[in-house]
Design an enzyme around this catalytic site. Structure first.
Site, PDB file in Angstrom:
ATOM      1  N   GLU A 197       1.063  -1.309  -0.041  1.00 41.62           N
ATOM      2  CA  GLU A 197      -0.115  -0.101   0.017  1.00 41.62           C
ATOM      3  C   GLU A 197       0.753   1.089   0.143  1.00 41.62           C
ATOM      4  O   GLU A 197       0.798   2.005   1.011  1.00 41.62           O
ATOM      5  CB  GLU A 197      -1.089  -0.057   1.049  1.00 41.62           C
ATOM      6  CG  GLU A 197      -2.119  -1.113   1.158  1.00 41.62           C
ATOM      7  CD  GLU A 197      -3.074  -0.920   2.129  1.00 41.62           C
ATOM      8  OE1 GLU A 197      -2.791  -0.227   3.054  1.00 41.62           O
ATOM      9  OE2 GLU A 197      -4.225  -1.460   1.887  1.00 41.62           O
ATOM     10  N   GLU A 245      -6.673  -7.772  -0.216  1.00 37.09           N
ATOM     11  CA  GLU A 245      -7.104  -7.575   1.428  1.00 37.09           C
ATOM     12  C   GLU A 245      -8.570  -7.482   1.409  1.00 37.09           C
ATOM     13  O   GLU A 245      -9.123  -6.572   0.795  1.00 37.09           O
ATOM     14  CB  GLU A 245      -6.299  -6.713   1.991  1.00 37.09           C
ATOM     15  CG  GLU A 245      -4.676  -6.929   2.215  1.00 37.09           C
ATOM     16  CD  GLU A 245      -4.027  -5.693   3.042  1.00 37.09           C
ATOM     17  OE1 GLU A 245      -4.776  -5.060   3.744  1.00 37.09           O
ATOM     18  OE2 GLU A 245      -2.697  -5.619   2.663  1.00 37.09           O
TER      19      GLU A 245
HETATM   20  C1  GAL Z   1      -4.243  -2.355   5.040  1.00 45.44           C
HETATM   21  C2  GAL Z   1      -2.739  -3.110   5.284  1.00 45.44           C
HETATM   22  C3  GAL Z   1      -2.731  -4.076   6.034  1.00 45.44           C
HETATM   23  C4  GAL Z   1      -3.317  -4.047   7.291  1.00 45.44           C
HETATM   24  C5  GAL Z   1      -4.744  -3.731   7.143  1.00 45.44           C
HETATM   25  C6  GAL Z   1      -5.766  -3.669   8.124  1.00 45.44           C
HETATM   26  O1  GAL Z   1      -4.315  -1.208   4.826  1.00 45.44           O
HETATM   27  O2  GAL Z   1      -2.303  -3.093   3.921  1.00 45.44           O
HETATM   28  O3  GAL Z   1      -1.323  -4.254   6.120  1.00 45.44           O
HETATM   29  O4  GAL Z   1      -2.937  -2.957   8.196  1.00 45.44           O
HETATM   30  O5  GAL Z   1      -5.135  -2.403   6.354  1.00 45.44           O
HETATM   31  O6  GAL Z   1      -7.055  -3.189   7.714  1.00 45.44           O
END
Ligand code: GAL
Length: 674
Positions: A158, A314
């Protein structure tokens, strides 16, 4: 480049829908790893992203590497037939980097240094960060390039999420180089930045700084160029790592995870450098309309890859930990939202993270394996069911969504639109874009996003919400699109400024006057609660409008709707211009949601564009197709059962049921084939 990379698929190495998530075994003792892989198999996990935040474990002291634990992790995963999306671990430098090279820490526009103790504390221009990151990436690539579990590289994480720009002295030097490259001479920069204003003229390059905290409004073009620079600077960090990986493993595809419509990074530029587009999405379960925003982001992801399948890298199984109050996904909602991504072209459904942490800032974040373990866990039941289902859907792998409507979207215009000192601070890019997107989503008309420089010819309809900044050549290109039979719909406050944010003089909207058949003399920005009624001349529909009113003159366009009431009465509000074989519509104000719906329905009807299906509110219908076969996804965002009667008989790939009567459970999904 191999065929698989070209197609953005990892089909040769993993010809299934990817299922899994971020795996952080370094947070756990080794005994747990055995249980992890056993459970991964049980849940149908076939891919995990490993070592995203492992730099301080992999290189505990400068130049001293420890890979043995990671060797064991990768071997174990391989023995269990689980593939690896291996991270380069550069997203969170170890504390020693800051101690040895304090200048590698980022600085905000107010001059505050950001210290270690969380993550992403690096200045993108720092030679120390770059050098140490390159050394680490080279080590990782050389060690694992032939590992049989490796199917994809996950660069950093990110980019820009917490620190999108750095204002330190090193960044200032890099910014100057970037500017020299862009403008060549200081005179050209002075001209582009309009520095005759407020005595801002520069005599030497080293007088120029990032737009640091200042007494009042900072030079808009300086701000715009700094946004361009900041996106490019992080992209060059990505490219630096990408080049090493490409050299060591020319056939392993590379990605970095995007964040939806993330303002600081120009994803059109970034996307060109990716083999696979991947995205992280955390819609808020407490907001019943959050799915609209997510759908829009997923369509962007597919569009960034030019229609290629992308990966939902994710999401959470249940809740996040970073909102004020973190609502849980309702039973069924995680599965349904996962299919929302698949419906819009994703070939991967992944999560943050595999096992819920017991310490650290993310210990209350959802995971596939919750704190209570897997027995009696509803989360585990849901993720295992989803894993089993996705394992049966290989047929979808190269099916594509093929929209005939496109929304023009440009980061540079977004950045400049939202700078201060404009006629109205209420005009924001995403809400304006949503005002077009949502009615189409509700009508089940699929939409792509396109960059202003791209080829428009495969679309029937081009929608242009608030393209404030536009290159001059876009005018003739849109003229060609319309005269060849296309339909253009454009909103007010478009075509106002050129790439240096200088106004097109002599009547707005400079480059688009011809295609729209009108010119604008002046405009008024409405107060926050100000509205004005508008009425359609033919048909008599009445709507409310807000935000803005243009005072315009016709040069061939006809008036479709007018303002009613007070001093605006009789002024044109919506216009149409027949041009060659097509037509352009222009909105001189912001019609309310019904007004936008009415207009877009009319425009689609006129262009012979039919919805995939007409569905009740909150039910999405979208088609992925390949070789003449169509997969019709029905996604019920409602907490109630929905029944649909279809014209033909279908079979649902998920339930196995057939017929023309479809029953969708609360948050239910169907994938229908004929
Ligand atoms: C994303 C990040 C992850 C984790 C996640 C939590 O922004 O890439 O590492 O922190 O959020 O929601």
């Amino acid at each position: 480049m191999s065929v698989e990379i070209e197609k953005g698929l990892i089909s040769a190495n993993l010809p299934h829908i990817f299922y899994g998530g971020d795996y952080n075994p370094d947070q756990w003792p080794e005994e747990i790893w055995q249980e992890d892989v056993k459970l991964m198999r049980e849940a149908g996990v076939n891919l995990v992203s490993v070592a995203i935040f492992s730099w301080s474990r992999l290189e505990p002291r400068p130049g001293e590497y420890d890979f043995e634990w990671l060797d064991r992790v990768l071997d174990l995963l391989h023995e269990n037939n689980i593939k690896v999306d291996l991270a380069t671990a550069t997203a969170s430098p170890p504390p020693w980097l800051a101690k040895l090279y304090p200048e590698s820490l980022p600085v905000t526009s107010e001059g505050t240094k950001l210290w270690p103790g969380s993550r992403q504390q690096f200045c993108p221009s720092s030679p120390a960060y770059r050098e140490k990151a390159q050394m680490l990436v080279r080590q990782i690539a050389q060690r694992y390039k032939n590992h049989p579990a490796l199917v994809m590289w996950h660069i950093n994480n990110e980019y820009g999420c917490h620190v999108a720009s750095c204002y330190c002295d090193i960044s200032a030097q890099s910014f100057r180089l970037w500017l020299k490259n862009r403008f060549g001479t200081i005179e050209a920069l002075n001209e582009a930045w309009g520095t005759s204003f407020w005595s801002q003229r520069y005599g030497e390059w080293d007088e120029i700084n990032p737009p640091r905290s200042a007494p009042t409004f900072r030079n808009p073009t300086q701000q715009l160029d700094f946004k361009r620079f900041s996106s490019d600077e992080l992209l060059s960090c990505f490219e630096m790592e990408r080049d090493i990986l490409r050299q060591e493993t020319p056939n392993i595809p590379i990605t970095t995870n995007f964040m939806n419509f993330f303002k600081p990074m120009d994803y059109w530029k970034w996307a060109k450098q990716q083999d696979v587009i991947s995205n992280d999405a955390y819609p808020d379960p407490s907001d019943p309309s959050s799915y609209l925003e997510t759908a829009m982001a997923y369509d962007l992801m597919r569009s960034l890859g030019n229609g290629k399948p992308w990966v939902l890298m994710e999401q959470t199984t249940s809740r996040v930990n970073w909102r004020g109050q973190n609502a849980l996904k309702k039973p069924g909602q995680m599965r349904m939202w996962s299919y929302q991504a698949v419906a819009r072209g994703a070939n991967g459904v992944m999560f943050f993270q595999w096992r819920a942490s017991k310490a650290g800032s993310e210990k209350f974040h959802g995971a596939l394996v919750p704190h209570v373990g897997t027995e009696n866990s509803y989360i585990w039941r849901e993720v295992s069911q989803l894993g089993r289902e996705l394992g049966q859907l290989d047929a979808l792998l190269d099916a594509q969504v093929k929209p005939e409507v496109a929304i023009l979207f440009d980061w540079e215009s977004w950045w400049s639109l939202e700078l201060e000192t404009h006629p109205s601070s209420l005009i924001k890019q995403l809400p304006q874009t949503r005002s077009y997107y949502e009615p189409l989503l509700r009508q089940n008309i699929a939409v792509d996003f396109v960059h202003p420089d791209s080829d428009f010819s495969k679309y029937k309809i081009m929608l242009v919400p608030q393209l404030y900044l536009a290159k001059e050549d876009l005018g003739p290109r849109l003229e060609k699109f319309v005269s060849d039979g296309g339909t253009l719909v454009m909103s007010f406050f478009s075509g106002i400024a050129n790439q240096n944010d200088h106004i097109y003089l002599g009547g707005y909207p400079g480059p688009f006057r011809k295609v729209l058949g009108l010119w604008i003399e002046d405009f008024e920005a409405f107060q926050p609660d100000q509205t004005s009624p508008i009425a359609v001349d033919e048909g008599g529909q009445a709507f409310s409008s807000g935000l803005w009113a243009d005072f315009l003159h016709l040069e061939g366009a006809e008036v479709l709707a007018q303002f009613k009431g007070d001093y605006l009465a009789q002024r044109p509000a919506i216009l149409r211009h027949k041009f060659g074989q097509g037509q352009s519509y222009y909105l001189a104000t912001q019609p309310d949601a019904e007004g936008m719906s009415w207009l877009l329905e009319k425009v689609c009807r006129e262009a012979n564009l039919a919805p995939s299906l007409t569905t009740p509110a909150g039910v999405e219908a979208i088609v992925r197709e390949k070789d003449g076969a169509a997969f019709l996804f029905l996604i019920n965002h409602n907490a109630e059962i929905v029944e649909l009667k279809l014209k033909q008989n279908y079979r649902d790939l998920l339930s196995g049921n057939g017929g023309s009567q479809i029953r969708l459970e609360p948050y239910g999904v169907a994938i229908l084939v004929r």
